[in-house]
Design a protein around this motif. Structure first.
Motif, PDB file in Angstrom:
ATOM      1  N   ARG A  19       0.711  -1.033   0.051  1.00  0.00           N
ATOM      2  CA  ARG A  19       0.004   0.068   0.092  1.00  0.00           C
ATOM      3  C   ARG A  19       0.744   1.357   0.129  1.00  0.00           C
ATOM      4  O   ARG A  19       0.487   2.228   0.171  1.00  0.00           O
ATOM      5  CB  ARG A  19      -0.990   0.018   1.066  1.00  0.00           C
ATOM      6  CG  ARG A  19      -1.846  -1.039   1.271  1.00  0.00           C
ATOM      7  CD  ARG A  19      -2.891  -1.205   0.121  1.00  0.00           C
ATOM      8  NE  ARG A  19      -3.908  -0.039   0.492  1.00  0.00           N
ATOM      9  CZ  ARG A  19      -4.802   0.330  -0.764  1.00  0.00           C
ATOM     10  NH1 ARG A  19      -4.866   0.022  -1.790  1.00  0.00           N
ATOM     11  NH2 ARG A  19      -5.525   1.245  -0.136  1.00  0.00           N
ATOM     12  N   GLY A  20       2.195   1.174  -0.092  1.00  0.00           N
ATOM     13  CA  GLY A  20       3.002   2.308  -0.356  1.00  0.00           C
ATOM     14  C   GLY A  20       3.913   2.631   0.905  1.00  0.00           C
ATOM     15  O   GLY A  20       4.474   3.698   0.765  1.00  0.00           O
ATOM     16  N   GLN A  21       3.659   2.197   1.895  1.00  0.00           N
ATOM     17  CA  GLN A  21       4.570   2.239   3.140  1.00  0.00           C
ATOM     18  C   GLN A  21       5.815   1.802   3.119  1.00  0.00           C
ATOM     19  O   GLN A  21       6.172   0.865   2.552  1.00  0.00           O
ATOM     20  CB  GLN A  21       3.892   1.685   4.305  1.00  0.00           C
ATOM     21  CG  GLN A  21       4.293   2.221   5.667  1.00  0.00           C
ATOM     22  CD  GLN A  21       3.743   1.597   6.923  1.00  0.00           C
ATOM     23  OE1 GLN A  21       2.913   0.373   6.720  1.00  0.00           O
ATOM     24  NE2 GLN A  21       3.699   2.206   8.093  1.00  0.00           N
ATOM     25  N   VAL A  22       6.672   2.856   3.512  1.00  0.00           N
ATOM     26  CA  VAL A  22       8.537   2.294   3.425  1.00  0.00           C
ATOM     27  C   VAL A  22       8.871   2.505   4.757  1.00  0.00           C
ATOM     28  O   VAL A  22       9.973   2.012   5.023  1.00  0.00           O
ATOM     29  CB  VAL A  22       8.995   3.501   2.529  1.00  0.00           C
ATOM     30  CG1 VAL A  22       8.474   3.427   1.205  1.00  0.00           C
ATOM     31  CG2 VAL A  22       8.652   4.745   2.876  1.00  0.00           C
ATOM     32  N   VAL A  23       8.127   3.179   5.860  1.00  0.00           N
ATOM     33  CA  VAL A  23       8.753   3.040   7.111  1.00  0.00           C
ATOM     34  C   VAL A  23       7.497   2.407   8.149  1.00  0.00           C
ATOM     35  O   VAL A  23       6.294   2.787   8.098  1.00  0.00           O
ATOM     36  CB  VAL A  23       9.032   4.356   7.984  1.00  0.00           C
ATOM     37  CG1 VAL A  23       9.230   4.178   9.342  1.00  0.00           C
ATOM     38  CG2 VAL A  23      10.078   5.250   6.927  1.00  0.00           C
ATOM     39  N   PHE A  24       7.774   1.115   8.338  1.00  0.00           N
ATOM     40  CA  PHE A  24       6.664   0.382   8.672  1.00  0.00           C
ATOM     41  C   PHE A  24       6.402   0.459  10.299  1.00  0.00           C
ATOM     42  O   PHE A  24       7.296   0.355  11.207  1.00  0.00           O
ATOM     43  CB  PHE A  24       7.039  -1.339   8.314  1.00  0.00           C
ATOM     44  CG  PHE A  24       7.155  -1.545   7.337  1.00  0.00           C
ATOM     45  CD1 PHE A  24       5.972  -1.721   6.181  1.00  0.00           C
ATOM     46  CD2 PHE A  24       8.521  -1.677   6.509  1.00  0.00           C
ATOM     47  CE1 PHE A  24       6.192  -2.176   4.816  1.00  0.00           C
ATOM     48  CE2 PHE A  24       8.685  -1.924   5.209  1.00  0.00           C
ATOM     49  CZ  PHE A  24       7.409  -2.150   4.297  1.00  0.00           C
ATOM     50  N   ALA A  44      -0.545   7.796  -4.531  1.00  0.00           N
ATOM     51  CA  ALA A  44      -0.555   8.120  -6.210  1.00  0.00           C
ATOM     52  C   ALA A  44      -0.427   9.417  -6.338  1.00  0.00           C
ATOM     53  O   ALA A  44       0.291   9.991  -7.575  1.00  0.00           O
ATOM     54  CB  ALA A  44      -1.987   7.842  -6.635  1.00  0.00           C
ATOM     55  N   GLU A  45      -0.668  10.364  -5.360  1.00  0.00           N
ATOM     56  CA  GLU A  45      -0.373  11.947  -5.825  1.00  0.00           C
ATOM     57  C   GLU A  45      -0.271  12.524  -4.336  1.00  0.00           C
ATOM     58  O   GLU A  45      -1.266  12.465  -3.649  1.00  0.00           O
ATOM     59  CB  GLU A  45      -1.588  12.409  -6.459  1.00  0.00           C
ATOM     60  CG  GLU A  45      -1.280  13.978  -6.970  1.00  0.00           C
ATOM     61  CD  GLU A  45      -2.506  14.528  -7.781  1.00  0.00           C
ATOM     62  OE1 GLU A  45      -2.919  15.776  -7.441  1.00  0.00           O
ATOM     63  OE2 GLU A  45      -3.064  13.666  -8.377  1.00  0.00           O
ATOM     64  N   LYS A  46       0.902  13.175  -4.016  1.00  0.00           N
ATOM     65  CA  LYS A  46       0.976  13.872  -2.751  1.00  0.00           C
ATOM     66  C   LYS A  46       0.527  15.198  -2.925  1.00  0.00           C
ATOM     67  O   LYS A  46       0.907  15.947  -3.745  1.00  0.00           O
ATOM     68  CB  LYS A  46       2.340  13.750  -2.449  1.00  0.00           C
ATOM     69  CG  LYS A  46       2.708  12.342  -2.080  1.00  0.00           C
ATOM     70  CD  LYS A  46       4.014  12.201  -1.430  1.00  0.00           C
ATOM     71  CE  LYS A  46       4.207  10.609  -1.256  1.00  0.00           C
ATOM     72  NZ  LYS A  46       4.955  10.371  -0.253  1.00  0.00           N
ATOM     73  N   GLU A  47      -0.198  15.744  -1.924  1.00  0.00           N
ATOM     74  CA  GLU A  47      -0.531  17.269  -1.544  1.00  0.00           C
ATOM     75  C   GLU A  47       0.491  17.990  -1.462  1.00  0.00           C
ATOM     76  O   GLU A  47       1.427  17.740  -0.764  1.00  0.00           O
ATOM     77  CB  GLU A  47      -1.719  17.294  -0.569  1.00  0.00           C
ATOM     78  CG  GLU A  47      -2.412  18.699  -0.581  1.00  0.00           C
ATOM     79  CD  GLU A  47      -2.966  19.147  -2.020  1.00  0.00           C
ATOM     80  OE1 GLU A  47      -2.554  19.691  -2.810  1.00  0.00           O
ATOM     81  OE2 GLU A  47      -4.021  18.566  -2.051  1.00  0.00           O
ATOM     82  N   LYS A  48       0.360  19.286  -2.200  1.00  0.00           N
ATOM     83  CA  LYS A  48       1.430  19.970  -1.834  1.00  0.00           C
ATOM     84  C   LYS A  48       1.670  20.762  -0.163  1.00  0.00           C
ATOM     85  O   LYS A  48       0.687  20.642   0.221  1.00  0.00           O
ATOM     86  CB  LYS A  48       1.210  21.453  -2.661  1.00  0.00           C
ATOM     87  CG  LYS A  48       1.420  21.347  -3.996  1.00  0.00           C
ATOM     88  CD  LYS A  48       0.987  22.665  -4.716  1.00  0.00           C
ATOM     89  CE  LYS A  48       1.280  22.383  -6.225  1.00  0.00           C
ATOM     90  NZ  LYS A  48      -0.113  22.649  -6.950  1.00  0.00           N
ATOM     91  N   LEU A  49       2.725  20.772   0.238  1.00  0.00           N
ATOM     92  CA  LEU A  49       3.079  21.085   1.477  1.00  0.00           C
ATOM     93  C   LEU A  49       2.111  22.347   2.216  1.00  0.00           C
ATOM     94  O   LEU A  49       1.622  22.539   3.283  1.00  0.00           O
ATOM     95  CB  LEU A  49       4.570  21.298   2.252  1.00  0.00           C
ATOM     96  CG  LEU A  49       5.349  20.049   1.957  1.00  0.00           C
ATOM     97  CD1 LEU A  49       6.937  20.164   2.307  1.00  0.00           C
ATOM     98  CD2 LEU A  49       4.658  19.072   2.792  1.00  0.00           C
ATOM     99  N   GLU A  50       2.151  23.487   1.210  1.00  0.00           N
ATOM    100  CA  GLU A  50       1.311  24.788   1.564  1.00  0.00           C
ATOM    101  C   GLU A  50      -0.160  24.252   1.678  1.00  0.00           C
ATOM    102  O   GLU A  50      -0.767  24.840   2.523  1.00  0.00           O
ATOM    103  CB  GLU A  50       1.484  25.560   0.474  1.00  0.00           C
ATOM    104  CG  GLU A  50       2.809  26.057   0.007  1.00  0.00           C
ATOM    105  CD  GLU A  50       3.622  25.063  -0.921  1.00  0.00           C
ATOM    106  OE1 GLU A  50       2.977  24.513  -1.676  1.00  0.00           O
ATOM    107  OE2 GLU A  50       5.029  24.848  -0.734  1.00  0.00           O
ATOM    108  N   VAL A  51      -0.642  23.402   0.982  1.00  0.00           N
ATOM    109  CA  VAL A  51      -1.953  23.081   1.038  1.00  0.00           C
ATOM    110  C   VAL A  51      -2.224  22.372   2.402  1.00  0.00           C
ATOM    111  O   VAL A  51      -3.317  22.573   3.045  1.00  0.00           O
ATOM    112  CB  VAL A  51      -2.497  22.067  -0.266  1.00  0.00           C
ATOM    113  CG1 VAL A  51      -4.070  21.627  -0.021  1.00  0.00           C
ATOM    114  CG2 VAL A  51      -2.467  23.116  -1.410  1.00  0.00           C
TER     115      VAL A  51
END
Length: 66
Positions: A19-24, A44-51
């Protein structure tokens, strides 16, 4: 839901590499979501930090207001 204009808030737990986890570790995603917009797969798409920062301010204000 009011603070972010969401129609609902899915709560999802992702705790594996598939499911995309890299630090378990165990964690939960609380995802404000409008009606009629398809959910995207995790990472799939990460939100911008400002948002995200603006959403955090709105949530903190709503929590403070009770």
């Amino acid at each position: 839901t009011t603070a972010l204009g969401a129609d609902g808030i899915p709560v999802q737990q992702f705790n594996d590499g598939a499911r995309g986890q890299v630090v378990f570790h165990l964690h939960t995603h609380v995802i404000p979501h409008p009606s009629g917009v398809p959910m995207k797969p995790p990472a799939a798409e990460k939100e911008k930090l400002e948002v995200l920062a603006e959403q955090a301010k709105k949530l903190a204000a709503a929590i403070s207001a009770g």
